[in-house]
Scaffold this motif. Sequence first.
Motif, PDB file in Angstrom:
ATOM      1  N   ARG A 128      31.444   8.932  25.127  1.00 30.86           N
ATOM      2  CA  ARG A 128      30.148   8.293  24.864  1.00 30.86           C
ATOM      3  C   ARG A 128      29.267   8.287  26.114  1.00 30.86           C
ATOM      4  NH1 ARG A 128      29.582   2.132  22.385  1.00 30.86           N
ATOM      5  NH2 ARG A 128      27.332   2.172  21.991  1.00 30.86           N
ATOM      6  N   VAL A 129      29.888   8.129  27.287  1.00 33.79           N
ATOM      7  CA  VAL A 129      29.107   8.095  28.531  1.00 33.79           C
ATOM      8  C   VAL A 129      29.076   9.458  29.224  1.00 33.79           C
ATOM      9  CG1 VAL A 129      29.556   5.635  28.847  1.00 33.79           C
ATOM     10  CG2 VAL A 129      31.047   7.304  29.980  1.00 33.79           C
ATOM     11  N   GLY A 130      29.481  10.499  28.517  1.00 33.10           N
ATOM     12  CA  GLY A 130      29.362  11.853  29.032  1.00 33.10           C
ATOM     13  C   GLY A 130      30.456  12.287  29.973  1.00 33.10           C
ATOM     14  N   LEU A 131      31.626  11.644  29.876  1.00 35.71           N
ATOM     15  CA  LEU A 131      32.721  11.979  30.780  1.00 35.71           C
ATOM     16  C   LEU A 131      33.969  12.433  30.027  1.00 35.71           C
ATOM     17  CD1 LEU A 131      32.400   9.111  33.418  1.00 35.71           C
ATOM     18  CD2 LEU A 131      31.796  11.520  33.706  1.00 35.71           C
ATOM     19  N   GLY A 132      33.779  13.033  28.878  1.00 35.74           N
ATOM     20  CA  GLY A 132      34.916  13.522  28.114  1.00 35.74           C
ATOM     21  C   GLY A 132      35.710  14.602  28.832  1.00 35.74           C
ATOM     22  N   ASN A 133      35.092  15.233  29.820  1.00 36.42           N
ATOM     23  CA  ASN A 133      35.781  16.285  30.587  1.00 36.42           C
ATOM     24  C   ASN A 133      36.409  15.759  31.874  1.00 36.42           C
ATOM     25  OD1 ASN A 133      33.375  15.732  31.857  1.00 36.42           O
ATOM     26  ND2 ASN A 133      32.962  17.858  32.441  1.00 36.42           N
ATOM     27  N   GLN A 134      36.388  14.435  32.056  1.00 35.46           N
ATOM     28  CA  GLN A 134      36.928  13.847  33.293  1.00 35.46           C
ATOM     29  C   GLN A 134      37.991  12.789  33.002  1.00 35.46           C
ATOM     30  OE1 GLN A 134      36.205  14.892  36.259  1.00 35.46           O
ATOM     31  NE2 GLN A 134      34.259  15.974  36.091  1.00 35.46           N
ATOM     32  N   LEU A 135      38.631  12.872  31.834  1.00 37.33           N
ATOM     33  CA  LEU A 135      39.560  11.819  31.425  1.00 37.33           C
ATOM     34  C   LEU A 135      40.658  11.583  32.451  1.00 37.33           C
ATOM     35  CD1 LEU A 135      40.118  12.668  27.630  1.00 37.33           C
ATOM     36  CD2 LEU A 135      38.421  11.133  28.646  1.00 37.33           C
ATOM     37  N   ASP A 136      41.194  12.630  33.011  1.00 34.22           N
ATOM     38  CA  ASP A 136      42.349  12.505  33.893  1.00 34.22           C
ATOM     39  C   ASP A 136      41.982  12.567  35.373  1.00 34.22           C
ATOM     40  OD1 ASP A 136      44.227  12.278  31.752  1.00 34.22           O
ATOM     41  OD2 ASP A 136      43.995  14.434  31.398  1.00 34.22           O
ATOM     42  N   SER A 137      40.688  12.479  35.659  1.00 33.31           N
ATOM     43  CA  SER A 137      40.248  12.444  37.057  1.00 33.31           C
ATOM     44  C   SER A 137      40.402  11.035  37.623  1.00 33.31           C
ATOM     45  CB  SER A 137      38.780  12.874  37.172  1.00 33.31           C
ATOM     46  OG  SER A 137      38.617  14.211  36.729  1.00 33.31           O
ATOM     47  N   TYR A 138      40.736  10.966  38.899  1.00 31.18           N
ATOM     48  CA  TYR A 138      40.879   9.681  39.577  1.00 31.18           C
ATOM     49  C   TYR A 138      39.560   9.304  40.243  1.00 31.18           C
ATOM     50  CZ  TYR A 138      45.806   9.746  38.553  1.00 31.18           C
ATOM     51  OH  TYR A 138      47.003   9.740  37.873  1.00 31.18           O
ATOM     52  N   PRO A 139      39.337   7.991  40.488  1.00 29.20           N
ATOM     53  CA  PRO A 139      38.049   7.567  41.058  1.00 29.20           C
ATOM     54  C   PRO A 139      37.633   8.350  42.292  1.00 29.20           C
ATOM     55  CG  PRO A 139      39.249   5.652  40.297  1.00 29.20           C
ATOM     56  CD  PRO A 139      40.171   6.830  40.103  1.00 29.20           C
TER      57      PRO A 139
END
Length: 248
Positions: A128-139
């Motif tokens: 929803r916030v445009g981060l579907g491609n960053q699910l497994d990324s760390y901060p």
Amino acid sequence: MTDESFLEVTDVSKWYGDEQVLHDVSFEMDRGDVTVLIGPSGSGKSTMLRCVNRLAEAQEGSIRLDGEDVLAPSTDVDDLRREVGMVFQGFNLFAHLSAVGNVALGPQRVLGLSKAEARDRATDQLERVGLGNQLDSYPAELSGGQQQRVGTARALAMEPKLMLFDEPTSALDPELIGEVLEVMHDLVEAGMTMLVVTHEMSFARAVADEIVFLDAGRVVERGPPEQLFENPEKERTDRFLDRIASHD
């Protein structure tokens, strides 16, 4: 105030020691409204926001949310904060958890969803916030704007009835501000009830149903953005907006 108001803030006052930081602040919102608090630094905007979910305790006045007395001693603060999502200036993400892990934590721990259900909900909100491609990324692997969007997804995953935003773009580099404001625009379009503290005047003007101008802990003026920005009634409001415009 009307009986239908979703959030009613009435004569709220707050002290830190001997210093009074809020003086009889009053405003109300209906469900689906966007109210934006503006004013100079130190005017009490963030404190007022925090009183709504009792991160700060108002000593006088009344706050009612959806018919419930927020300030009553019997109010369960944990229940209140489940219903009131908050996005802070800082990102406050857990560094050891991925984006999806950060967002899934609340639904799993607080709402009792299974690990799979919580991950599904977290995935939906990150998309929803445009981060579907960053699910497994760390901060540490994300930009400030992306981290703030994870923070927004984390709040949304609790399915709150009210969202509080405390200067969500103030810690961001200028080029990253737009992506966070775009997400907030989308929430407005979706009908989310939002109480926002921001210095982004163009955003406030575009999305707010009402602007509340605070100075020295007092409501100087409130009204729809077209009235406040085009024809403010108070000279103090006019001076503040002129100064903001000169810095843009």
